[in-house]
Design a protein around this motif. Sequence first.
Motif, PDB file in Angstrom:
ATOM      1  N   THR A 107       7.080  54.854  -5.425  1.00 41.72           N
ATOM      2  CA  THR A 107       6.752  55.757  -4.141  1.00 41.72           C
ATOM      3  C   THR A 107       5.703  54.693  -3.770  1.00 41.72           C
ATOM      4  O   THR A 107       5.606  54.717  -2.491  1.00 41.72           O
ATOM      5  N   GLY A 161       9.566  53.622 -11.342  1.00 37.30           N
ATOM      6  CA  GLY A 161       8.666  53.364 -12.027  1.00 37.30           C
ATOM      7  C   GLY A 161       7.604  53.221 -10.293  1.00 37.30           C
ATOM      8  O   GLY A 161       6.942  54.516  -9.592  1.00 37.30           O
ATOM      9  N   SER A 206      11.046  61.613 -10.724  1.00 37.08           N
ATOM     10  CA  SER A 206      10.697  60.702 -10.411  1.00 37.08           C
ATOM     11  C   SER A 206      10.887  59.697  -9.724  1.00 37.08           C
ATOM     12  O   SER A 206      12.639  59.688 -10.322  1.00 37.08           O
ATOM     13  N   ALA A 207      11.042  59.397  -8.481  1.00 37.65           N
ATOM     14  CA  ALA A 207      11.319  58.656  -8.020  1.00 37.65           C
ATOM     15  C   ALA A 207      11.099  56.570  -9.375  1.00 37.65           C
ATOM     16  O   ALA A 207       9.733  57.485  -9.833  1.00 37.65           O
TER      17      ALA A 207
HETATM   18 MG    MG Z   1       6.452  58.209  -9.525  1.00 34.77          MG
END
Ligand code: MG
Length: 400
Positions: A47, A44, A41-42
Amino acid sequence: MGLIVQKFGGSSVANAERVMNVARIVTDTYKQGNDVVVVVSAQGDTTDDLIEKANEINPTAHKREMDQLLAAGEQISISLLAMAIEKIGCPVISLLGWQAGFNTNSIHTAARIKNIKPNRLQAEIAKHNIVVVAGFQGINRYDDLTTLGRGGSDTSAVAIAAALKADKCQIFTDVEGVYTADPRKVDNAKKLKDITYDEMLELATLGAQVLNNRSVEMAKKYGVELEVLSSLNPIPGTIVKETAKMEKMLIRGVTKDKDVALVSILKVQDTPGIAFKIFSKLSAKNINVDIILQSFGRDGTKDIVFSVSKDNGPIAKELLEDMLDDCTIVCNTDVAKVSIVGAGMESHPGTASKMFEALYETNINIQMISTSEIKISVIIDAEDADRAVSAVHKAFIPND
Ligand code: MG
Ligand code: ASP
């Protein structure tokens, strides 16, 4: 030895040190002789930060542009992780969603995966590369980027595991597994060894944050066994699968969901078709209704009360006020839903009364109740929610 899909959430790759930590977990798995596909995921709050940046400029921007923006978060983490793996000395390549073959429909910011064309993934695995794939994103048939909705990387990982028939799908996060309640809030919350897909799906839908519910749905559909575990503490986590041992527990978990509003329609006409009229109006506006309660009719009128998500409460009230000008409509957003989940309750009469007793003893008033085969939910005042979770947890989960 086999093919292992490992997914790391945003907190697990939040900074350089954590990215290196993930690289070590991945390369250790690889060095044991496994093929490894990693989904990230991105980093920290990236997003959230990107969404904020967009809102500063244009809060109603076209969702296609939101996807262009949000996809950037995962692009950063895959390249950084690939660099970290390279530094450790293992062969690696990072792939964006479209490069990994993720085809989705065109519902920007909430796209559904249609299929994964696994050719590139397979080719890279055949070259003995560790493959790092951007979660949460894909491409539609017009070659535009799409994203899968918040928390969508879990679904990306499960989809890859299903498409490649992986031997394992491990979801690494910042907690050590699935707990009977939020361990930060409830004393004596216990980590579960295993849990069924159906139970996990209910928990995820009812407010447990650990797995995205669509990923569980997909895991069930394709029989992908999941392990939820910590990226910071290398101990066994929780296995999510078709059947699970009950470990002497009648229920698996207690959850709280504060994203609830109650809408009450008082003294609506007691005539055929009124419920249809109300709820078709709401569904036409894409408002998802959860619990519905209708009182007995008296003197030609009745009350209908239902729950929706918090932001939909005022919208529903306004819509219905336009339609039903002769009744009073009240919207209460200071409510929460507390639920218990467990396959064991199917064969145990008295589960509901035990829950209600715990609430009664804590002096908490129940406003609504809804049940299914494996869950019981109550709507209560929001301010009572944490106390309710603790009391109900204590009633059901044995002390050590
Ligand atoms: Mg996230
Ligand atoms: N980065 C995306 C989000 O925060 C996807 C994910 O974390 O799974 O929603």
